[in-house]
Write a protein that holds these residues in place. Structure first.
Motif, PDB file in Angstrom:
ATOM      1  N   THR A  72     -73.329 -13.743  49.065  1.00  0.00           N
ATOM      2  CA  THR A  72     -74.660 -14.004  49.622  1.00  0.00           C
ATOM      3  C   THR A  72     -75.237 -15.339  49.161  1.00  0.00           C
ATOM      4  O   THR A  72     -76.135 -15.874  49.811  1.00  0.00           O
ATOM      5  CB  THR A  72     -75.652 -12.891  49.230  1.00  0.00           C
ATOM      6  N   THR A  73     -74.725 -15.884  48.057  1.00  0.00           N
ATOM      7  CA  THR A  73     -75.323 -17.109  47.511  1.00  0.00           C
ATOM      8  C   THR A  73     -74.350 -18.266  47.326  1.00  0.00           C
ATOM      9  O   THR A  73     -74.695 -19.410  47.607  1.00  0.00           O
ATOM     10  CB  THR A  73     -75.982 -16.816  46.146  1.00  0.00           C
ATOM     11  N   VAL A  74     -73.144 -17.991  46.836  1.00  0.00           N
ATOM     12  CA  VAL A  74     -72.239 -19.077  46.445  1.00  0.00           C
ATOM     13  C   VAL A  74     -71.818 -19.965  47.619  1.00  0.00           C
ATOM     14  O   VAL A  74     -71.826 -21.198  47.484  1.00  0.00           O
ATOM     15  CB  VAL A  74     -71.008 -18.528  45.698  1.00  0.00           C
ATOM     16  N   PRO A  75     -71.425 -19.432  48.790  1.00  0.00           N
ATOM     17  CA  PRO A  75     -71.056 -20.322  49.891  1.00  0.00           C
ATOM     18  C   PRO A  75     -72.171 -21.299  50.265  1.00  0.00           C
ATOM     19  O   PRO A  75     -71.902 -22.489  50.497  1.00  0.00           O
ATOM     20  CB  PRO A  75     -70.766 -19.349  51.048  1.00  0.00           C
ATOM     21  N   ASN A  76     -73.417 -20.829  50.304  1.00  0.00           N
ATOM     22  CA  ASN A  76     -74.540 -21.722  50.608  1.00  0.00           C
ATOM     23  C   ASN A  76     -74.730 -22.756  49.506  1.00  0.00           C
ATOM     24  O   ASN A  76     -75.037 -23.922  49.777  1.00  0.00           O
ATOM     25  CB  ASN A  76     -75.817 -20.909  50.795  1.00  0.00           C
ATOM     26  N   MET A  77     -74.516 -22.333  48.256  1.00  0.00           N
ATOM     27  CA  MET A  77     -74.627 -23.261  47.135  1.00  0.00           C
ATOM     28  C   MET A  77     -73.557 -24.346  47.227  1.00  0.00           C
ATOM     29  O   MET A  77     -73.823 -25.529  46.971  1.00  0.00           O
ATOM     30  CB  MET A  77     -74.499 -22.505  45.813  1.00  0.00           C
ATOM     31  N   LEU A  78     -72.340 -23.972  47.625  1.00  0.00           N
ATOM     32  CA  LEU A  78     -71.253 -24.946  47.770  1.00  0.00           C
ATOM     33  C   LEU A  78     -71.563 -25.953  48.875  1.00  0.00           C
ATOM     34  O   LEU A  78     -71.297 -27.156  48.724  1.00  0.00           O
ATOM     35  CB  LEU A  78     -69.939 -24.221  48.076  1.00  0.00           C
ATOM     36  N   PHE A 266     -83.082 -23.510  32.364  1.00  0.00           N
ATOM     37  CA  PHE A 266     -82.670 -22.294  31.664  1.00  0.00           C
ATOM     38  C   PHE A 266     -82.662 -21.108  32.625  1.00  0.00           C
ATOM     39  O   PHE A 266     -81.765 -20.264  32.589  1.00  0.00           O
ATOM     40  CB  PHE A 266     -83.620 -22.022  30.495  1.00  0.00           C
ATOM     41  N   GLN A 267     -83.651 -21.042  33.519  1.00  0.00           N
ATOM     42  CA  GLN A 267     -83.696 -19.984  34.526  1.00  0.00           C
ATOM     43  C   GLN A 267     -82.491 -20.071  35.462  1.00  0.00           C
ATOM     44  O   GLN A 267     -81.922 -19.048  35.865  1.00  0.00           O
ATOM     45  CB  GLN A 267     -84.991 -20.078  35.322  1.00  0.00           C
ATOM     46  N   LYS A 268     -82.083 -21.285  35.801  1.00  0.00           N
ATOM     47  CA  LYS A 268     -80.914 -21.459  36.671  1.00  0.00           C
ATOM     48  C   LYS A 268     -79.645 -20.975  35.973  1.00  0.00           C
ATOM     49  O   LYS A 268     -78.783 -20.348  36.601  1.00  0.00           O
ATOM     50  CB  LYS A 268     -80.763 -22.926  37.071  1.00  0.00           C
ATOM     51  N   VAL A 269     -79.533 -21.260  34.673  1.00  0.00           N
ATOM     52  CA  VAL A 269     -78.356 -20.823  33.920  1.00  0.00           C
ATOM     53  C   VAL A 269     -78.297 -19.300  33.858  1.00  0.00           C
ATOM     54  O   VAL A 269     -77.228 -18.692  34.044  1.00  0.00           O
ATOM     55  CB  VAL A 269     -78.367 -21.423  32.500  1.00  0.00           C
ATOM     56  N   LEU A 270     -79.447 -18.660  33.617  1.00  0.00           N
ATOM     57  CA  LEU A 270     -79.496 -17.200  33.598  1.00  0.00           C
ATOM     58  C   LEU A 270     -79.069 -16.629  34.950  1.00  0.00           C
ATOM     59  O   LEU A 270     -78.314 -15.649  35.020  1.00  0.00           O
ATOM     60  CB  LEU A 270     -80.913 -16.719  33.263  1.00  0.00           C
ATOM     61  N   LEU A 272     -77.127 -18.052  37.105  1.00  0.00           N
ATOM     62  CA  LEU A 272     -75.676 -18.250  37.237  1.00  0.00           C
ATOM     63  C   LEU A 272     -74.900 -17.141  36.540  1.00  0.00           C
ATOM     64  O   LEU A 272     -73.867 -16.682  37.039  1.00  0.00           O
ATOM     65  CB  LEU A 272     -75.271 -19.599  36.650  1.00  0.00           C
ATOM     66  N   ILE A 273     -75.409 -16.677  35.394  1.00  0.00           N
ATOM     67  CA  ILE A 273     -74.698 -15.657  34.628  1.00  0.00           C
ATOM     68  C   ILE A 273     -74.592 -14.361  35.428  1.00  0.00           C
ATOM     69  O   ILE A 273     -73.516 -13.791  35.582  1.00  0.00           O
ATOM     70  CB  ILE A 273     -75.398 -15.400  33.271  1.00  0.00           C
ATOM     71  N   TYR A 274     -75.746 -13.886  35.973  1.00  0.00           N
ATOM     72  CA  TYR A 274     -75.678 -12.594  36.655  1.00  0.00           C
ATOM     73  C   TYR A 274     -75.239 -12.693  38.110  1.00  0.00           C
ATOM     74  O   TYR A 274     -74.830 -11.690  38.705  1.00  0.00           O
ATOM     75  CB  TYR A 274     -77.010 -11.827  36.537  1.00  0.00           C
ATOM     76  N   SER A 275     -75.283 -13.888  38.697  1.00  0.00           N
ATOM     77  CA  SER A 275     -74.901 -14.007  40.112  1.00  0.00           C
ATOM     78  C   SER A 275     -73.490 -14.551  40.314  1.00  0.00           C
ATOM     79  O   SER A 275     -72.890 -14.321  41.366  1.00  0.00           O
ATOM     80  CB  SER A 275     -75.890 -14.913  40.856  1.00  0.00           C
ATOM     81  N   VAL A 276     -72.948 -15.282  39.334  1.00  0.00           N
ATOM     82  CA  VAL A 276     -71.627 -15.902  39.491  1.00  0.00           C
ATOM     83  C   VAL A 276     -70.662 -15.458  38.392  1.00  0.00           C
ATOM     84  O   VAL A 276     -69.523 -15.061  38.679  1.00  0.00           O
ATOM     85  CB  VAL A 276     -71.753 -17.448  39.484  1.00  0.00           C
ATOM     86  N   ILE A 277     -71.095 -15.517  37.132  1.00  0.00           N
ATOM     87  CA  ILE A 277     -70.194 -15.231  36.016  1.00  0.00           C
ATOM     88  C   ILE A 277     -69.841 -13.745  35.944  1.00  0.00           C
ATOM     89  O   ILE A 277     -68.681 -13.375  35.738  1.00  0.00           O
ATOM     90  CB  ILE A 277     -70.810 -15.700  34.682  1.00  0.00           C
ATOM     91  N   THR A 278     -70.853 -12.863  36.108  1.00  0.00           N
ATOM     92  CA  THR A 278     -70.585 -11.419  36.029  1.00  0.00           C
ATOM     93  C   THR A 278     -69.584 -10.948  37.082  1.00  0.00           C
ATOM     94  O   THR A 278     -68.635 -10.225  36.754  1.00  0.00           O
ATOM     95  CB  THR A 278     -71.900 -10.624  36.146  1.00  0.00           C
ATOM     96  N   PRO A 279     -69.732 -11.328  38.364  1.00  0.00           N
ATOM     97  CA  PRO A 279     -68.710 -10.922  39.346  1.00  0.00           C
ATOM     98  C   PRO A 279     -67.323 -11.465  39.033  1.00  0.00           C
ATOM     99  O   PRO A 279     -66.320 -10.833  39.364  1.00  0.00           O
ATOM    100  CB  PRO A 279     -69.245 -11.516  40.664  1.00  0.00           C
ATOM    101  N   LEU A 280     -67.251 -12.638  38.373  1.00  0.00           N
ATOM    102  CA  LEU A 280     -65.959 -13.193  37.975  1.00  0.00           C
ATOM    103  C   LEU A 280     -65.345 -12.389  36.836  1.00  0.00           C
ATOM    104  O   LEU A 280     -64.132 -12.126  36.825  1.00  0.00           O
ATOM    105  CB  LEU A 280     -66.128 -14.656  37.552  1.00  0.00           C
ATOM    106  N   CYS A 281     -66.176 -11.984  35.880  1.00  0.00           N
ATOM    107  CA  CYS A 281     -65.676 -11.289  34.693  1.00  0.00           C
ATOM    108  C   CYS A 281     -65.319  -9.838  34.967  1.00  0.00           C
ATOM    109  O   CYS A 281     -64.504  -9.253  34.241  1.00  0.00           O
ATOM    110  CB  CYS A 281     -66.720 -11.347  33.571  1.00  0.00           C
ATOM    111  N   ASN A 282     -65.919  -9.242  35.991  1.00  0.00           N
ATOM    112  CA  ASN A 282     -65.682  -7.828  36.279  1.00  0.00           C
ATOM    113  C   ASN A 282     -64.195  -7.480  36.388  1.00  0.00           C
ATOM    114  O   ASN A 282     -63.716  -6.587  35.668  1.00  0.00           O
ATOM    115  CB  ASN A 282     -66.433  -7.428  37.560  1.00  0.00           C
ATOM    116  N   PRO A 283     -63.408  -8.150  37.246  1.00  0.00           N
ATOM    117  CA  PRO A 283     -61.977  -7.783  37.325  1.00  0.00           C
ATOM    118  C   PRO A 283     -61.223  -8.082  36.039  1.00  0.00           C
ATOM    119  O   PRO A 283     -60.289  -7.352  35.682  1.00  0.00           O
ATOM    120  CB  PRO A 283     -61.462  -8.641  38.490  1.00  0.00           C
TER     121      PRO A 283
END
Length: 310
Positions: A72-78, A266-270, A272-283
């Motif tokens: 929902t977010t990363v393709p638009n961000m790219l 700092f808000q942007k980094v937070l 990134l953690i729950y919107s990009v890093i967490t889905p990456l770390c899950n698998p």
């Protein structure tokens, strides 16, 4: 409602063109790894009959949810990394807002359901098959997928009805509700209070539910006589708790804990953690700490390589 704004500008991470290219490469790689890892888990659960149990069915749905969530977010961000205008239409902004936070709510619900499943499996092993039946598991999965979409109709509806008459620059890489409300030219104190209350009740409520579930699980594990049984139970729960801490830690710091004057970066980094890093770390977390999942993933890779050769 008075709107003279037809689009918003998502600033993202302002920097030189060279840095934007680096960001594009890094986040493109992150996105592809996230898709590949979570798709592998979905395929493993789907194809390996040994994983057709409630725990792995929930994990498969959770992994598919992560795919939807990050998409929902990363393709638009790219796209914005390579764009000079970084523009998103008013409607597209609120569509992204609704789907991103609805999937986020669903993620919280699934983490609760998975914690409840672990509680039943470890604390009530004799009653587990009669409680967690196919019908119950299906109902929980349906609730996990639909709950966020129903709940988030309220905040999205309230915020979208505010008046926007300029400026239209959002210093973020997603259509986040906090900067959206700040851009409104109408009084939004009531909307802000409702949204803040909604976030606090949902996030704190789900987090407390998970903590209670795992407190009961730990008490049950400590009563297991064999050391091997304790290790297996703790190993199963540790991966889930790692995802919970990573997700809720960043989300609650962002939306629940006091401190609205935190630096924007700092808000942007937070985020990134729950919107990009967490889905990456899950698998990574689930596959590295679970022997059954590692075996199933190896089968998926072998099947994939064999198909390519043929």
């Amino acid at each position: 409602m008075i709107n003279s704004v037809s689009h918003f500008i998502l600033l993202g991470f302002p920097s030189s063109w060279e840095i934007q290219i680096i960001f594009f490469i890094v986040f493109s790689g992150t996105y592809m790894l996230t898709l590949m890892g979570n798709i592998a888990i979905v395929c493993a659960v789907r194809w390996d009959r040994h994983l057709h149990t409630p725990m792995y069915i929930l994990l498969g749905n959770f992994s598919f949810l992560e795919i939807c969530y990050v998409t929902t977010t990363v393709p638009n961000m790219l796209v914005n990394f390579l764009s000079e205008t970084k523009m998103i239409t008013f409607v597209a902004c609120f569509v992204q807002f609704y789907f991103f936070f609805s999937f986020g709510c669903d993620e919280g619900f699934f983490l609760c359901i998975m914690a409840f499943d672990r509680y039943l499996a470890i604390s009530r092993p004799l009653h587990y098959p009669t409680i967690m039946t196919t019908h119950v598991c299906t109902a929980l999965v349906a609730f996990g997928w639909s709950g966020g979409f129903i709940l988030f109709l309220i905040p999205v509806g309230l915020i979208s009805q505010l008046s926007y008459c300029g400026p239209n620059i959002i210093d973020h890489f997603i259509c986040d509700p906090v900067p959206l409300m700040a851009l409104s030219c109408s009084k939004s104190q009531i909307t802000k209070a409702i949204y803040s209350t909604f976030n606090t009740i949902f996030m704190v409520g789900t987090f407390i539910f998970i903590l209670i579930s795992y407190a009961l699980v730990i008490l049950s594990v400590l009563r297991i006589p064999s050391a091997a049984g304790k290790r297996k139970a703790f190993s199963t729960c540790a991966s889930h708790l790692a995802v919970v801490i990573l997700f809720f830690g960043s989300v609650m710091t962002m939306y629940v804990l006091p401190g609205s004057q935190r630096p924007v970066e700092f808000q942007k980094v937070l985020t990134l953690i729950y919107s990009v890093i967490t889905p990456l770390c899950n698998p990574l977390i689930y596959s590295l700490r679970n022997k059954d999942m590692k075996a199933a993933l190896r089968k998926v890779l072998v099947t994939s390589k064999t198909s390519q050769k043929l």
